[in-house]
Design an enzyme around this catalytic site. Structure first.
Site, PDB file in Angstrom:
ATOM      1  CG  LEU A 137      -1.730  -1.083   1.505  1.00  0.00           C
ATOM      2  CD1 LEU A 137      -2.150  -1.227   2.889  1.00  0.00           C
ATOM      3  CD2 LEU A 137      -2.805  -0.796   0.614  1.00  0.00           C
ATOM      4  CB  CYS A 138       2.338   3.212  -1.873  1.00  0.00           C
ATOM      5  SG  CYS A 138       2.975   1.634  -1.958  1.00  0.00           S
ATOM      6  CB  THR A 139       1.234   7.967  -0.128  1.00  0.00           C
ATOM      7  OG1 THR A 139       0.210   7.690   0.929  1.00  0.00           O
ATOM      8  CG2 THR A 139       0.913   9.527  -0.648  1.00  0.00           C
ATOM      9  CG  ASN A 315      -2.762   2.027  -1.896  1.00  0.00           C
ATOM     10  OD1 ASN A 315      -2.409   2.581  -0.974  1.00  0.00           O
ATOM     11  ND2 ASN A 315      -1.835   1.276  -2.672  1.00  0.00           N
TER      12      ASN A 315
END
Ligand SMILES: *[C@@H]1O[C@H](CO)[C@@H](O)[C@H](O)[C@H]1NC(C)=O
Ligand SMILES: *[C@@H]1O[C@H](CO)[C@@H](O)[C@H](O)[C@H]1NC(C)=O
Ligand SMILES: *[C@@H]1O[C@H](CO)[C@@H](O)[C@H](O)[C@H]1NC(C)=O
Ligand SMILES: *[C@@H]1O[C@H](CO)[C@@H](O)[C@H](O)[C@H]1NC(C)=O
Length: 390
Positions: A137-139, A315
């Site tokens: 999961l990320c930004t 996401n």
């Protein structure tokens, strides 16, 4: 009666959740930079002129204990999700070793070399190399300053949004991942061809920059046509005319000569899993989010649309409202706007990435890239309590 009780407890949880998320949404730090030097991530060199099965040998030997520790925990974790997933664990010994031979060059040979140098079973090293396609999961943020200088940064969050019961386990997974983080300079003819922030023993790429050309990050995209299906199609040879998401990124870093050709390829090549590709180039306006389904691009959004000087991707599809329980995009947007286009720098970007809930319990690193210089630097991240659970 039971129904009412259940309803009330659900409602209570919802109130709690909203309260918790509300209490964090406004954080926009100004003091996170400079990070403590002990958080700085070390760079190693992988020489592409060495044979594929040798080039990771020293890194694999150095990190074998930590890699094995993570692999063992993944197996425990998968069974906690559901005991019915035992068949997946069985595949590690039966089906996955031979899978190394099905990977395109040079990935199969590199994975075999890592298995030999670390002494970890080939099936387990294959597992280690495919599970990132499911758990990240990320930004990611691409931003242009008022002089047209381009920056690209990302938080890597690791784990699953499965709810409170699973929180402790996904944090434990993140703990095991942190010791594996490193930067790699991939060299050819003695020159740096591309650089990445990655994990020891992992051959795909999630964060990378090709100096003077472009930078790439990838964020997970969930969906009905999710990553599991493509992986199963690959394992059982139903369809291998598709690329692993993170191998396609490395292929582009190795071969694409321009921002435009990288964007073109990553928009069109068939993929094992849906994802978001975020790219930036050294020239003003070169920023894009490619929203991928397995077959093609569902949306391509360029920097500059509606006069935007930055793009943010987490996401979820960026043209829809993010879910209330995991809205990292609104706080990140507010924080970017507070700094403004006149303050796009490593310090301000690091502050944005260190502000909760953009920073959360699952965040393991922040990487920062400057396109005009090809500079990459990255830092371990920890979210101190009180911290949003994901
Ligand atoms: C990696 O490459 C950068 C230049 O892009 C260089 O400054 C740095 O020293 C290199 N690191 C190592 C360990 O070779
Ligand atoms: C969380 O996980 C750790 C191991 O990673 C364990 O020691 C601890 O007891 C767990 N805590 C809870 C509340 O389950
Ligand atoms: C693509 O994304 C942009 C920007 O978020 C949005 O305005 C547009 O409606 C999206 N297009 C489609 C077809 O969803
Ligand atoms: C942004 O830059 C302006 C002008 O350089 C400065 O006055 C302001 O304090 C900066 N804002 C932040 C949040 O750093």
């Amino acid at each position: 009666m039971h129904f009412i009780k259940a309803y009330l407890s659900c409602l209570w949880l919802l109130v709690l959740c909203v309260a918790v998320s509300q209490s964090f949404t406004d954080e926009c730090l100004e003091t996170a930079w400079p990070p403590n030097p002990t958080r700085s991530i070390t760079t190693y060199v992988v020489d592409l002129d060495e044979p594929a099965h040798q080039r990771w040998a020293s890194i694999a030997a150095m990190y074998k204990v930590q890699i094995k520790d993570l692999v063992d925990y993944i197996k425990v974790f998968v069974l906690k999700i559901s005991p019915k997933l035992q068949f997946l664990i069985d595949l590690v010994d039966t089906k996955l070793p031979e899978m190394a031979d099905t990977f395109p060059s040079p990935y199969g040979d590199e994975i075999k070399g890592i298995s030999e140098a670390s002494g970890i079973n080939l099936g387990e090293v294959v597992l280690y190399n495919v599970f990132y396609e499911i758990f990240t999961l990320c930004t990611s943020i691409v931003a242009q300053d008022e002089n047209g200088k381009m920056y690209h940064g990302r938080n890597l969050d690791f784990g699953l949004l499965l709810g409170w019961d699973f929180a402790n386990d996904t944090w434990a997974l993140s703990e095991k991942l942190r010791p594996l983080i490193l930067q790699v300079n991939f060299t050819q003819n003695g020159q740096v061809l591309y650089k990445t922030t990655t994990f020891a023993g992992y051959v795909g790429i999630i964060t990378g920059i090709k100096p003077n050309h472009f930078s790439i990050t990838m964020n997970e995209r969930y969906g009905i046509q999710g990553g599991y299906i493509g992986l199963i199609e690959w394992i059982f040879n139903i369809n291998r005319q598709q690329s692993f998401v993170t191998f396609a990124m490395r292929d582009m870093l190795a071969t694409a000569d321009t921002f435009a050709s990288a964007v073109e390829y990553l928009s069109k090549t068939p993929l094992l899993a849906p994802c978001y590709y975020i790219l930036a180039g050294p020239e003003a306006g070169q920023g894009v989010i490619i929203t991928r389904s397995r077959k093609n691009a569902d949306n391509i959004t360029l920097l500059g649309k509606d006069n935007s000087w930055f793009l943010i991707q987490t996401n979820y599809d960026h043209w829809k409202k993010p879910p209330f329980y995991d809205d990292r995009v609104t706080p990140a947007t507010n924080c970017m706007n507070k700094y403004g286009a006149q303050n796009v720098t490593f310090p301000s970007l690091f502050n944005v990435f260190s502000s909760r809930p953009v920073l959360n319990k699952l965040t393991v690193y922040t990487a920062l890239m400057e396109l005009s210089t090809g500079h990459l630097e990255s830092y371990w991240q920890y979210c101190e309590d009180p911290c949003f659970p994901w």
